[in-house]
Design a protein around this motif. Structure first.
Motif, PDB file in Angstrom:
ATOM      1  N   GLY A   1       4.096   0.370   2.196  1.00  0.00           N
ATOM      2  CA  GLY A   1       3.056   0.334   3.211  1.00  0.00           C
ATOM      3  C   GLY A   1       2.523  -1.063   3.449  1.00  0.00           C
ATOM      4  N   LEU A   2       2.041  -1.287   4.690  1.00  0.00           N
ATOM      5  CA  LEU A   2       1.547  -2.605   5.086  1.00  0.00           C
ATOM      6  C   LEU A   2       0.111  -2.540   5.602  1.00  0.00           C
ATOM      7  N   ALA A   3      -0.659  -1.566   5.116  1.00  0.00           N
ATOM      8  CA  ALA A   3      -2.029  -1.427   5.609  1.00  0.00           C
ATOM      9  C   ALA A   3      -2.879  -2.648   5.300  1.00  0.00           C
ATOM     10  N   HIS A   4      -2.524  -3.406   4.266  1.00  0.00           N
ATOM     11  CA  HIS A   4      -3.309  -4.578   3.881  1.00  0.00           C
ATOM     12  C   HIS A   4      -2.940  -5.815   4.696  1.00  0.00           C
ATOM     13  N   VAL A   5      -1.903  -5.705   5.537  1.00  0.00           N
ATOM     14  CA  VAL A   5      -1.434  -6.843   6.322  1.00  0.00           C
ATOM     15  C   VAL A   5      -1.926  -6.695   7.756  1.00  0.00           C
ATOM     16  N   SER A   6      -2.462  -7.768   8.323  1.00  0.00           N
ATOM     17  CA  SER A   6      -2.978  -7.722   9.688  1.00  0.00           C
ATOM     18  C   SER A   6      -1.843  -7.591  10.694  1.00  0.00           C
ATOM     19  N   VAL A   7      -2.190  -7.136  11.900  1.00  0.00           N
ATOM     20  CA  VAL A   7      -1.196  -6.994  12.959  1.00  0.00           C
ATOM     21  C   VAL A   7      -0.566  -8.341  13.283  1.00  0.00           C
ATOM     22  N   GLU A   8      -1.383  -9.394  13.285  1.00  0.00           N
ATOM     23  CA  GLU A   8      -0.863 -10.726  13.582  1.00  0.00           C
ATOM     24  C   GLU A   8       0.170 -11.165  12.550  1.00  0.00           C
ATOM     25  N   THR A   9      -0.086 -10.816  11.291  1.00  0.00           N
ATOM     26  CA  THR A   9       0.863 -11.182  10.241  1.00  0.00           C
ATOM     27  C   THR A   9       2.154 -10.392  10.373  1.00  0.00           C
ATOM     28  N   VAL A  10       2.056  -9.125  10.764  1.00  0.00           N
ATOM     29  CA  VAL A  10       3.262  -8.322  10.985  1.00  0.00           C
ATOM     30  C   VAL A  10       4.119  -8.959  12.063  1.00  0.00           C
TER      31      VAL A  10
ATOM     32  N   SER B   1       0.858  -1.180   0.000  1.00  0.00           N
ATOM     33  CA  SER B   1       0.000   0.000   0.000  1.00  0.00           C
ATOM     34  C   SER B   1       0.891   1.225   0.000  1.00  0.00           C
ATOM     35  N   ALA B   2       0.386   2.301  -0.576  1.00  0.00           N
ATOM     36  CA  ALA B   2       1.200   3.509  -0.679  1.00  0.00           C
ATOM     37  C   ALA B   2       1.493   4.092   0.684  1.00  0.00           C
ATOM     38  N   ASP B   3       0.570   3.950   1.612  1.00  0.00           N
ATOM     39  CA  ASP B   3       0.746   4.524   2.941  1.00  0.00           C
ATOM     40  C   ASP B   3      -0.035   3.677   3.921  1.00  0.00           C
ATOM     41  N   ASP B   4       0.508   3.464   5.106  1.00  0.00           N
ATOM     42  CA  ASP B   4      -0.134   2.592   6.079  1.00  0.00           C
ATOM     43  C   ASP B   4      -1.445   3.154   6.620  1.00  0.00           C
ATOM     44  N   THR B   5      -1.632   4.465   6.546  1.00  0.00           N
ATOM     45  CA  THR B   5      -2.814   5.063   7.151  1.00  0.00           C
ATOM     46  C   THR B   5      -3.784   5.623   6.129  1.00  0.00           C
ATOM     47  N   ASP B   6      -3.472   5.516   4.839  1.00  0.00           N
ATOM     48  CA  ASP B   6      -4.325   6.092   3.796  1.00  0.00           C
ATOM     49  C   ASP B   6      -5.083   4.980   3.093  1.00  0.00           C
ATOM     50  N   ASP B   7      -6.407   4.971   3.246  1.00  0.00           N
ATOM     51  CA  ASP B   7      -7.217   3.937   2.605  1.00  0.00           C
ATOM     52  C   ASP B   7      -8.177   4.543   1.583  1.00  0.00           C
ATOM     53  N   THR B   8      -7.825   5.724   1.056  1.00  0.00           N
ATOM     54  CA  THR B   8      -8.729   6.404   0.140  1.00  0.00           C
ATOM     55  C   THR B   8      -8.660   5.855  -1.270  1.00  0.00           C
ATOM     56  N   ASP B   9      -7.624   5.098  -1.599  1.00  0.00           N
ATOM     57  CA  ASP B   9      -7.510   4.627  -2.976  1.00  0.00           C
ATOM     58  C   ASP B   9      -7.460   3.114  -3.070  1.00  0.00           C
ATOM     59  N   GLY B  10      -8.110   2.433  -2.125  1.00  0.00           N
ATOM     60  CA  GLY B  10      -8.194   0.980  -2.198  1.00  0.00           C
ATOM     61  C   GLY B  10      -7.123   0.250  -1.435  1.00  0.00           C
TER      62      GLY B  10
END
Length: 351
Positions: free
Chosen positions: A276-285, A115-124
């Protein structure tokens, strides 16, 4: 004067928009040919089509060729990326100015995403990079520009999420020794190779032969130089590192699959300055740091691993893991919640 008598021949009846019978049945495209997507450019997909196996006929079919295609409407929003196996119909001759259609994307064995940014979910959020890769090669320079371990950590987590094997490729070893960086990833069991300009690439080739590998790294680490050495006719543009910022220019503008002379494929990707890792769960991190997982056993329920009550502090203090690994894990977790700056804004280029 009598009025003219009209009959059905004098009237044109236009069918309404809803007059065509609707059906959910879609064509099977049993005559579609298989292709391997090697490049994507503005809605056009360059695919490699292998010759069809002979079925007893002495007449030879079309040879191996590159076919340019567009996505069929029936695929809807389904994306197509480099590495995909697809089915093609239409003009699959590969002749200039011809265009086939991609009517099916075969099931994927893996999908590397960021993801482009861990906190930005405006573009999918999720941004697919490549499909079906079985190895991710993290290319990082030992100097000029200096290594960024936190960027490496992020890419490792994304590879773990995609269930792709990893390889750490350290370049420019003639400028700095590799031991310090290698020791940081030895507890994770990440294999590595060390190369320098003009040196032998035999060890790296041994890891690449017979596999579909994707090369990822930030700009200026020498990724395109490696590709040109591995595939002599690749002609990938090579950049220079800015002496002031310590960053390289983006020379590879899109992902491209290149066939190795020895067998196998490498996919060269554009240099990235964030992962970015917004698509990855905390458990996976957390699972991406197996050297720290055991230390979370004594953590309180619902522990975010960011507070003072986290058991990881005592675990690391007892010498069970490298403190830098815990620092990197917490930076990733904090960045997901907006509590820390992204790695791309880190003022220290060595982190």
């Amino acid at each position: 004067m009598s009025k003219r008598q009209y009959d059905e021949d004098d009237v044109r009846v236009r069918p309404g928009k809803g007059s065509r019978p609707r059906t959910r049945i879609r064509p099977a495209h049993e005559d579609a040919v298989e292709g391997f997507v090697v490049a994507v450019d503005r809605g056009r997909y360059t695919t490699l089509v292998e010759p069809e196996p002979s079925r007893g006929s002495k007449r030879k079919g079309p040879q191996r060729r590159l076919v340019v295609a567009m996505k069929a409407r029936e695929l809807g929003r389904k994306g197509i990326v480099v590495g995909d196996r697809v089915a093609l119909v239409g003009d699959v001759s590969g002749r200039p100015d011809t265009l086939a259609r991609v009517v099916r994307v075969e099931p994927r064995t893996s999908m590397l995403r960021r993801s482009a940014d861990d906190t930005d979910d405006t573009d999918g959020i999720e941004r697919p990079i490549v499909a079906n890769a079985d190895q991710l090669v993290i290319v990082t320079a030992l100097a000029d520009p200096p290594p960024r371990p936190r960027m490496i950590d992020r890419i490792l987590v994304a590879a773990f999420d995609a269930e792709i094997d990893t390889l750490l490729c350290l370049t420019k070893s003639d400028l700095a020794p590799p031991e310090e960086l290698v020791s940081l990833y030895e507890p994770l069991g990440v294999p590595h190779v060390v190369v320098h300009k003009g040196g032998s690439l035999d060890e790296l080739r041994d890891h690449l032969v017979g596999r579909l590998s994707v090369l990822v790294g930030h700009s200026g680490v020498g990724k395109s130089t490696l590709v040109n050495a591995l595939v002599p006719d690749a002609n990938r543009a090579v950049s220079h590192v800015n002496a002031v910022t310590g960053r390289g220019r983006h020379t590879s503008t899109s992902a491209m699959a290149l066939e190795l002379p020895e067998g196998g494929w490498i996919i060269d990707t554009p240099g990235v300055r964030s992962f970015g890792l917004a698509h990855v769960s905390v458990e996976t991190v957390l699972a991406g740091f197996p050297d720290l997982v055991e230390g979370t056993v004594d953590c309180p329920k619902g522990c975010t691993h960011l507070g003072d009550d986290c058991a990881l502090d005592a675990w690391v203090a007892a010498g069970n893991a490298d403190p830098h690994r815990l620092e990197s894990l917490r930076r990733l977790l904090a960045s997901r919640e907006g509590g820390a700056d992204d790695v791309r804004r880190d003022p220290d280029p060595t982190t």
